[in-house]
Design a protein around this motif. Structure first.
Motif, mmCIF file in Angstrom:
data_model
loop_
_atom_site.group_PDB
_atom_site.id
_atom_site.type_symbol
_atom_site.label_atom_id
_atom_site.label_comp_id
_atom_site.label_asym_id
_atom_site.label_seq_id
_atom_site.Cartn_x
_atom_site.Cartn_y
_atom_site.Cartn_z
ATOM 1 N N GLU A 1 5.487 24.696 8.798
ATOM 2 C CA GLU A 1 4.995 23.572 9.595
ATOM 3 C C GLU A 1 3.927 24.071 10.566
ATOM 4 O O GLU A 1 4.164 24.991 11.344
ATOM 5 N N PHE A 2 2.751 23.437 10.529
ATOM 6 C CA PHE A 2 1.610 23.862 11.355
ATOM 7 C C PHE A 2 0.919 22.591 11.830
ATOM 8 O O PHE A 2 0.443 21.798 11.016
ATOM 9 N N ALA A 3 0.870 22.381 13.146
ATOM 10 C CA ALA A 3 0.342 21.127 13.678
ATOM 11 C C ALA A 3 -0.388 21.386 14.982
ATOM 12 O O ALA A 3 -0.189 22.417 15.637
ATOM 13 N N ALA A 4 -1.226 20.415 15.360
ATOM 14 C CA ALA A 4 -1.989 20.524 16.596
ATOM 15 C C ALA A 4 -2.161 19.141 17.203
ATOM 16 O O ALA A 4 -2.020 18.117 16.531
ATOM 17 N N LEU A 5 -2.493 19.142 18.492
ATOM 18 C CA LEU A 5 -2.609 17.900 19.250
ATOM 19 C C LEU A 5 -3.602 18.141 20.383
ATOM 20 O O LEU A 5 -3.610 19.212 20.986
ATOM 21 N N GLU A 6 -4.441 17.163 20.653
ATOM 22 C CA GLU A 6 -5.361 17.265 21.788
ATOM 23 C C GLU A 6 -5.044 16.163 22.789
ATOM 24 O O GLU A 6 -4.916 14.996 22.421
ATOM 25 N N ILE A 7 -4.935 16.541 24.053
ATOM 26 C CA ILE A 7 -4.532 15.618 25.108
ATOM 27 C C ILE A 7 -5.637 15.563 26.147
ATOM 28 O O ILE A 7 -6.114 16.604 26.612
ATOM 29 N N PHE B 1 -8.364 17.827 8.005
ATOM 30 C CA PHE B 1 -7.202 18.133 8.842
ATOM 31 C C PHE B 1 -7.182 17.315 10.133
ATOM 32 O O PHE B 1 -6.248 17.437 10.933
ATOM 33 N N GLY B 2 -8.220 16.513 10.359
ATOM 34 C CA GLY B 2 -8.235 15.611 11.500
ATOM 35 C C GLY B 2 -8.663 16.206 12.814
ATOM 36 O O GLY B 2 -8.586 15.551 13.849
ATOM 37 N N CYS B 3 -9.133 17.462 12.818
ATOM 38 C CA CYS B 3 -9.483 18.109 14.092
ATOM 39 C C CYS B 3 -10.946 18.507 14.162
ATOM 40 O O CYS B 3 -11.329 19.352 14.973
ATOM 41 N N GLU B 4 -11.783 17.904 13.313
ATOM 42 C CA GLU B 4 -13.194 18.246 13.274
ATOM 43 C C GLU B 4 -13.861 18.058 14.632
ATOM 44 O O GLU B 4 -14.705 18.855 15.041
ATOM 45 N N HIS B 5 -13.476 17.019 15.360
ATOM 46 C CA HIS B 5 -14.087 16.724 16.655
ATOM 47 C C HIS B 5 -13.070 16.840 17.792
ATOM 48 O O HIS B 5 -13.138 16.102 18.769
ATOM 49 N N GLN B 6 -12.125 17.759 17.635
ATOM 50 C CA GLN B 6 -11.130 17.995 18.673
ATOM 51 C C GLN B 6 -11.149 19.490 19.012
ATOM 52 O O GLN B 6 -10.333 20.268 18.503
ATOM 53 N N THR C 1 -2.976 17.282 12.311
ATOM 54 C CA THR C 1 -3.437 16.957 13.660
ATOM 55 C C THR C 1 -2.846 15.612 14.064
ATOM 56 O O THR C 1 -3.072 14.602 13.385
ATOM 57 N N GLU C 2 -2.078 15.615 15.136
ATOM 58 C CA GLU C 2 -1.389 14.404 15.565
ATOM 59 C C GLU C 2 -2.199 13.679 16.631
ATOM 60 O O GLU C 2 -3.019 14.276 17.340
ATOM 61 N N LEU C 3 -1.937 12.376 16.751
ATOM 62 C CA LEU C 3 -2.601 11.559 17.756
ATOM 63 C C LEU C 3 -1.666 11.356 18.939
ATOM 64 O O LEU C 3 -0.463 11.105 18.753
ATOM 65 N N PRO C 4 -2.161 11.444 20.146
ATOM 66 C CA PRO C 4 -1.311 11.196 21.321
ATOM 67 C C PRO C 4 -0.787 9.760 21.302
ATOM 68 O O PRO C 4 -1.428 8.848 20.785
ATOM 69 N N GLY C 5 0.391 9.572 21.879
ATOM 70 C CA GLY C 5 0.946 8.236 21.996
ATOM 71 C C GLY C 5 1.683 7.748 20.772
ATOM 72 O O GLY C 5 2.126 6.594 20.732
ATOM 73 N N ARG C 6 1.829 8.587 19.752
ATOM 74 C CA ARG C 6 2.542 8.150 18.551
ATOM 75 C C ARG C 6 4.055 8.096 18.775
ATOM 76 O O ARG C 6 4.753 7.310 18.163
ATOM 77 N N ARG C 7 4.532 8.944 19.678
ATOM 78 C CA ARG C 7 5.965 9.046 19.920
ATOM 79 C C ARG C 7 6.347 8.425 21.264
ATOM 80 O O ARG C 7 5.516 8.302 22.164
ATOM 81 N N VAL C 8 7.607 8.075 21.397
ATOM 82 C CA VAL C 8 8.137 7.619 22.674
ATOM 83 C C VAL C 8 8.158 8.801 23.634
ATOM 84 O O VAL C 8 8.619 9.891 23.288
ATOM 85 N N GLY C 9 7.649 8.592 24.839
ATOM 86 C CA GLY C 9 7.644 9.665 25.820
ATOM 87 C C GLY C 9 9.041 9.957 26.341
ATOM 88 O O GLY C 9 9.761 9.056 26.771
#
Length: 886
Positions: A166-172, A238-243, A273-281
């Motif tokens: 499992e390999f993932a990233a997130l930008e906040i 991978f969804g992180c081209e501009h992150q 690459t995950e998007l912020p706000g997808r999960r319950v905080g």
């Protein structure tokens, strides 16, 4: 008198330069040269049957692995501290060192002893976040390595589990990015976190902090490194081209793995690459207070939510279920998709039971694939992989044959690696001879095995033939590692030995000989055995290549099987505990009918749990103020509402007769009292920090659970803080809120604030004892029953009696401080009651009865609830009449 000298400890400079002088014995020099390559790791140096640590490393190992510290002499170089780990117990002690946050480098022996200095080299470097060996990992939990890349206006976070791929990233970004980062770290609980070496204040919740050079977090270099690793010209797939921040964090992880264990890299076949706000905080305090994965009381999973839900049959399924619990969703479509699968499994009981039996054969396909791809797979591992693929094929067939459309659709989401299964079928077999390469897969190996078999047959018959040829009945054919094969003849028969016997060794009872024929057979056997070992390695390497070429498909299949096992577990829990499917929508309603606490109910072992309703938002008040005695069930009620909402938003059924839940964006739960002494925070400070977090971060779509705000300080201060918090939640935040308190003065706010309503947990007093009904009813509590609860806790009777006498004194005698400006207690002949502004002091039982009666919702109350309400008021009125007559 002689004195034992202590060897000089290696200096930092000598470890850095490798210059140790010329007066060291060879073994000491070899150890120090290896240590110089890994100065920041604990070096475990293989010596025979032990892994030894020396110098300062030995002292650390003795302390943190809990073994005895000894010493070893290196001749004229003196003695040094030493701590040894038996080779067969290596995993157990390395686990302790990793848990303590250490990096461990393991130096193995690469040549046979007895021929000069044994060659050694470091073959593995283990850090808390890069452990891939299943024996060193908790089977039911992921172990994450994270990286934090702070840029000017945003933060990148990446994480990897090297044992599953499992390999993932997130930008906040945004003003709340530090808070969002803290929530993500609370979710992941990484064992190790990489940060730039110039970051001064890394997050305290990030596990073991490892500082790496700042340039590893350069976004451009990281992007190039990722493109090279994945063999692509762009990172867009991978969804992180501009992150840039997410890219920087992911690139830093790749560099670190290249440095510590490059064999892990083939397992990283993609980046999510995950998007912020997808999960319950869910912040760390909420996770702790709701006991999602760990119980306060047991310290483990028992008596936690995961302890109730986890009915999985595979380790990877247990990890997937834990991720579901830790990551409730805000995406209604995805939640409903999960609900459909769980509901189908609930309905298809025969399919559910069949899947439970089949999935047992899947094992831990995720970590098995990891072990094979790293080149550590044995013949038995490939047999296990073949079994897992056969299991997957049976699972898919079972789902395809189901009458449930959701299960047939689920089967279409994956594909079994049938070509790899066919290769493994031809390659490995388990029979009476054990796990081995199947004949025909490697003709060269078959030839070598035949040679060995012939040589062994010759040796097996040699003893009988030589006895017959020589007439020596005591003649024996034997073998040892030093001298090889031999013929042994005792002294009385030495005169009868044939002329072709060549003396090899003299022993106490006779002589050992060798013949040209025996020597030739031994040579054939040893040559063939060495060839077999090499050919078996080559065959396993071929199979490893086949698996590595399909690693992406294998991991997708493993992930699919794990999620299926997790969904099956949720369905099994729903059936076992009598849960129901909730209705979810985008409204702001929260309506729970006959809800129960999932963990408390499970621990009651068949005893009935008193269910309670909850209605917040929509046509109902958004804030419910819950009062009542300690031990009456307030905290249970509050937490069960939060857990029901969380269960609903992971796609699970819930413990209630019915539930309608408007999606929440965050859940906040502040209950209980605890301090943070290492952090320098008192109980009240922790309470206020958690409360401040809620008020600053909660939104109108949040669910807020607050229990006893303000109790950690003086009564008047606490009462003022509690009221101010409640007013802010009402006026500004607007979140759906359950607010439990012992400040009965606050119940008057229901008359002042339109979105506030009172509720209380029912209790009655009978013959001087309090009886808890655990029923949540409309209206405020009339008193706290604190002294009664103190008696139940074993408070000495003379102390409880004194407390009651103090309670009977006028307020001016009990405290010289002024009462809260809007509310106060007044003493009547019956008991303390809340005196409302505008009403005269004293008990107005009739007014209280009228108020409670008006508050009753006759369209919703059940016959049982009505009887409970009448019983409680009858007991209360009897007590009032009795005291008035006296």
């Amino acid at each position: 008198m002689t004195h034992r000298t202590r060897a000089a400890q290696p200096s930092a400079r000598s470890l850095r330069t490798g210059d140790f002088g010329d007066d060291l014995v060879p073994s000491r020099r070899q150890y120090l040269r290896l240590k110089a390559q890994y100065p920041n790791a604990i070096l475990l140096y293989r010596l025979g049957d032990f892994y030894e640590a020396f110098d300062r490393d030995a002292e650390i190992v003795a302390r943190d692995a809990r073994i005895t510290l000894t010493s070893r002499s290196f001749g004229r170089n003196g003695r040094v501290p030493m701590a040894g780990i038996p080779h067969h117990a290596l995993n157990e002690y390395v686990s302790r060192l990793l848990a303590a946050g250490h990096t461990v480098a393991i130096a193995e022996q690469l040549s046979e002893p007895g021929k000069g200095l044994v060659e050694r080299a470091v073959t593995r470097v283990l850090t808390p976040g890069t452990v891939a060996e299943a024996a060193l990992l908790p089977a039911n939990e992921n172990r994450y390595l994270a990286a934090i890349a702070p840029l000017t206006d945003r933060i990148g976070l990446a994480w990897v589990d090297v044992s599953t791929g499992e390999f993932a990233a997130l930008e906040i970004d945004g003003s709340e990015r530090e808070t969002a980062l803290a929530e993500e770290l609370a979710r992941l609980a990484p064992a190790e976190c990489l940060v730039p070496d110039d970051q001064t204040h890394p997050p305290v919740s990030a596990g073991r902090i490892t500082r790496v050079e700042r340039w590893h977090f350069d976004p451009d270099r990281a992007a190039q490194r990722l493109r090279t690793h994945f063999g692509t010209r762009t990172l867009a797939p991978f969804g992180c081209e501009h992150q840039p921040a997410a890219t920087a964090a992911a690139g830093a992880i790749l560099v670190y793995l290249e440095r510590t264990n490059p064999a892990l890299l083939p397992l990283l076949t993609s980046l999510r690459t995950e998007l912020p706000g997808r999960r319950v905080g869910l912040d760390a305090a909420t996770r702790r207070n709701l006991e999602l994965t760990r119980s306060f009381r047991t310290g483990g999973t028992r008596a936690s939510l995961i302890g109730v839900l986890d009915l999985t049959v595979t380790p990877m399924g247990a990890r997937a279920l834990r991720r579901l619990v830790n990551e409730p969703l805000r995406d209604l479509a995805e939640i409903q998709h999960r609900q459909e699968i769980v509901a189908a499994l609930v309905s298809a009981s025969e399919v559910r039971r069949r899947l439970e039996q089949i999935l047992l054969g899947a094992g831990d396909l995720e970590r098995l694939t990891s072990r094979i791809v790293q080149g550590n797979g044995s013949v038995r591992d490939f047999l296990s992989l073949r079994q897992a693929l056969a299991t997957a094929e049976a699972v898919i067939g079972t789902l395809q044959a189901s009458d449930e459309p959701a299960l047939r659709a689920l089967a279409a989401e994956t594909a079994c690696c049938t070509d790899l299964a066919a290769i493994l079928e031809r390659a490995v077999v388990e029979d009476a001879d054990g796990a081995r390469i199947r004949p025909g897969f490697s003709p060269e190996l078959d030839t070598a095995l035949a040679t060995v078999q012939q040589a062994r047959q010759f040796l097996a018959t040699l003893e009988q033939r030589e006895r017959e040829r020589t007439g020596i009945r005591s003649l024996k054919v034997g073998y040892n590692k030093v001298f090889g094969y031999y013929i042994e003849v005792t002294r009385p028969h030495l005169a009868r030995i044939p002329s072709d016997y060549v003396r090899k060794q003299t022993i106490a009872t006779g002589e050992r000989f060798i013949t040209p024929e025996l020597k030739e057979a031994e040579a054939r056997l040893l040559t063939a055995e060495a060839e077999i070992a090499e050919l078996e390695r080559a065959a396993l390497a071929r199979l490893t290549h086949e698996v590595t070429a399909r690693v992406d498909a294998l991991l997708r299949l493993a992930h699919w099987l794990a999620r299926l096992d997790a969904f099956r577990s949720l369905a099994e829990a729903a059936v076992r505990y009598g849960w129901t499917r909730p209705h979810l929508d985008e409204s702001d309603c929260l309506e729970i009918e006959a809800g129960r606490h999932p963990v408390v109910e499970a621990l009651l072992d068949g005893q009935p749990f008193v269910p309670n309703d909850c209605r917040l938002g929509g046509e109902h008040p958004r804030i419910v103020l819950v009062t009542g005695p300690n031990m009456g069930g307030k905290s249970t009620y509050l937490r069960q509402v939060a857990l029901i909402v969380l269960l609903a938003q992971i796609g699970s059924f819930v413990p209630a007769r019915a539930a309608r839940i408007g999606l929440v964006d965050r859940i906040f739960c502040r209950v209980g009292a605890h301090d943070d002494l290492p952090g320098g925070q008192s109980t009240f400070m922790v309470e206020m920090v958690e409360t401040a977090t809620i008020l600053r971060q909660a939104t109108q779509r949040s669910l807020v659970i607050l229990d006893e705000v303000g109790r950690g300080t003086a009564t008047q201060d606490g009462l003022a803080i509690a009221r101010a918090v409640l007013e802010d939640l009402h006026h500004r935040v607007g979140a759906r809120t359950l607010f439990a308190t012992h400040f009965l003065e606050l119940t008057t706010l229901a008359d002042e604030l339109p979105s506030v309503a009172n509720a209380h947990v029912a209790a009655i007093e009978h013959d001087g004892h309090v009886v808890f009904l655990y029923r949540v009813l409309p209206g405020p509590a009339d008193r706290a029953y604190g002294i009664h609860v103190a008696r139940l806790a074993g408070l000495p009777s003379w102390v409880a009696d004194r407390a009651e006498s103090l309670l009977g004194e006028p307020p001016s005698r009990r405290s010289a401080r002024p009462q809260f400006s809007d509310c106060r207690f007044a003493r009547s002949s019956a008991a303390y009651q809340l005196a409302l502004p505008g009403f005269p002091d004293g008990s107005d039982v009739a007014h209280a009865l009228a108020r409670d009666l008006i508050a009753l919702d006759l369209t919703q109350i059940s016959p049982r609830q009505a009887l409970d309400w009448l019983f409680a008021w009858q007991a209360r009125l009897r007590g009032t009449v009795t005291e008035g007559t006296a």
